[in-house]
Design an enzyme around this catalytic site. Sequence first.
Site, PDB file in Angstrom:
ATOM      1  N   ASP A   1      -6.798   1.782   3.968  1.00 60.91           N
ATOM      2  CA  ASP A   1      -8.215   1.410   4.069  1.00 60.91           C
ATOM      3  C   ASP A   1      -8.377   0.255   5.063  1.00 60.91           C
ATOM      4  O   ASP A   1      -9.209   0.297   5.978  1.00 60.91           O
ATOM      5  CB  ASP A   1      -8.718   1.002   2.677  1.00 60.91           C
TER       6      ASP A   1
ATOM      7  N   ASP B   1       1.669  -6.448   6.629  1.00 55.33           N
ATOM      8  CA  ASP B   1       1.054  -7.599   7.302  1.00 55.33           C
ATOM      9  C   ASP B   1       1.403  -7.632   8.788  1.00 55.33           C
ATOM     10  O   ASP B   1       0.539  -7.790   9.649  1.00 55.33           O
ATOM     11  CB  ASP B   1       1.403  -8.918   6.596  1.00 55.33           C
TER      12      ASP B   1
ATOM     13  N   ASP C   1      -9.544   0.155   9.548  1.00 52.52           N
ATOM     14  CA  ASP C   1     -10.618  -0.643  10.146  1.00 52.52           C
ATOM     15  C   ASP C   1     -10.076  -1.537  11.271  1.00 52.52           C
ATOM     16  O   ASP C   1     -10.757  -1.762  12.281  1.00 52.52           O
ATOM     17  CB  ASP C   1     -11.335  -1.513   9.093  1.00 52.52           C
TER      18      ASP C   1
ATOM     19  N   LYS D   1       4.863  -2.688   1.567  1.00 54.86           N
ATOM     20  CA  LYS D   1       5.176  -4.086   1.283  1.00 54.86           C
ATOM     21  C   LYS D   1       6.326  -4.120   0.267  1.00 54.86           C
ATOM     22  O   LYS D   1       6.282  -4.827  -0.742  1.00 54.86           O
ATOM     23  CB  LYS D   1       3.912  -4.783   0.736  1.00 54.86           C
TER      24      LYS D   1
HETATM   25 MG    MG Z   1     -12.916   1.219   4.549  1.00 58.75          MG
END
Ligand code: MG
Length: 335
Positions: free
Chosen positions: A226, A202, A230, A168
């Site tokens: 992280d 993003d 997901d 970013k």
């Molecule tokens: Mg995680």
Amino acid sequence: MKRICVLPGDGIGPEVVECAVSIVKGATDDLEFVPADIGQAAYEKVGSYLPAETLQLMRSCDSSLFGAITSVEGPEYDPPVLRFRKELDLYANLRPVRTLVQVPNRAPIDVVIVRENSEGMYTQNEVYDDGGVTTLRRVTKKGSERIVDFAIQYALANGRRGITCVHKANVLRASDGLFVNIFREQMRTRGKGLQASEQLVDSAAMKLLTDPSAFDVIVTLNLYGDILSDVAAGVAGGLGFAPSGNIGPKHSVFEPAHGSAPDIAGKGVANPTAAVLAGAMMLNHIGLPESAWRIERAVSDFYSSGHLTTDMGGRHGSKSYTEHILRNLAAQPHR
Ligand code: MG
Ligand code: NAI
């Protein structure tokens, strides 16, 4: 004989680790497994979520296989996962996500996220004052260099075509800017034949959902990795499909990317695939690639022959999944 420290932990951790250990045992006789306590079980026995003896055992073993822990609220809680990552200097978090079963309305994904695992916005360095809380987010030259180097070595060793640096730096110009500059420099000097690209975090999250084939290897900072891993897991069918490895110069800990999933714990329905594939990653890491390959094959055969785990709307819970994988392993010709 190599020794593996086994850390079941909380929630579905013990359920999926039990499956993973029996499947790893089905693929190789060359390992000794040493159990250790972490999380609630450890706290109840000795008053610590990560006892010194557990940490010492993790250090003395060739690698560790970990389930998950349930976080505890309160300012005095010292999260065991952050702590072992720090104590064992596990600076790289390797998170491959690959489609094993077609997910409705999702394109196939085959992405490896290399997440910086030792600094950035994930070290719980928070300072209270009268007006609120300041979180210290440190990005270092050393930390950035070693994770970018890890991503390059991984991409070259595994025949990947390119690396995307996700950041970013349009807003966090100094810190993420440092990370991007190191990425550019290292790709120029050492990224032999690898395509280098860059994307803001993003829009990278959106693109992972809409066009996952745009990515191959991603290298990124701690919290972004992280979250993005997901998202990537969701594209492949959910967190039950996402293994991970915490890797450092001396030590390593392999675990499913998911948490303790209290909503399904104790029901026998957790998908052990993430933990099983983490076991395969561990075997690769400690020099047993043939056994790792056999497990990966057995898992992809399970799904490609039409079986489905309960998270995908199928009928296979942890136990029957494990029986099938063990049967697939036994039936396999050696490579
Ligand atoms: Mg995680
Ligand atoms: P989670 O990953 O535990 O679960 C998120 C959702 O995915 C839940 O609906 C769960 O049922 C599902 N899910 C996860 N693993 C699955 C599997 N193997 N098979 C089928 N479905 C699965 O994340 P959540 O709910 O945000 O956190 C629960 C607890 O886990 C919290 O206390 C959190 O702090 C902790 N946690 C621990 C981690 C670790 O030990 N490394 C990592 C992430 C969260």
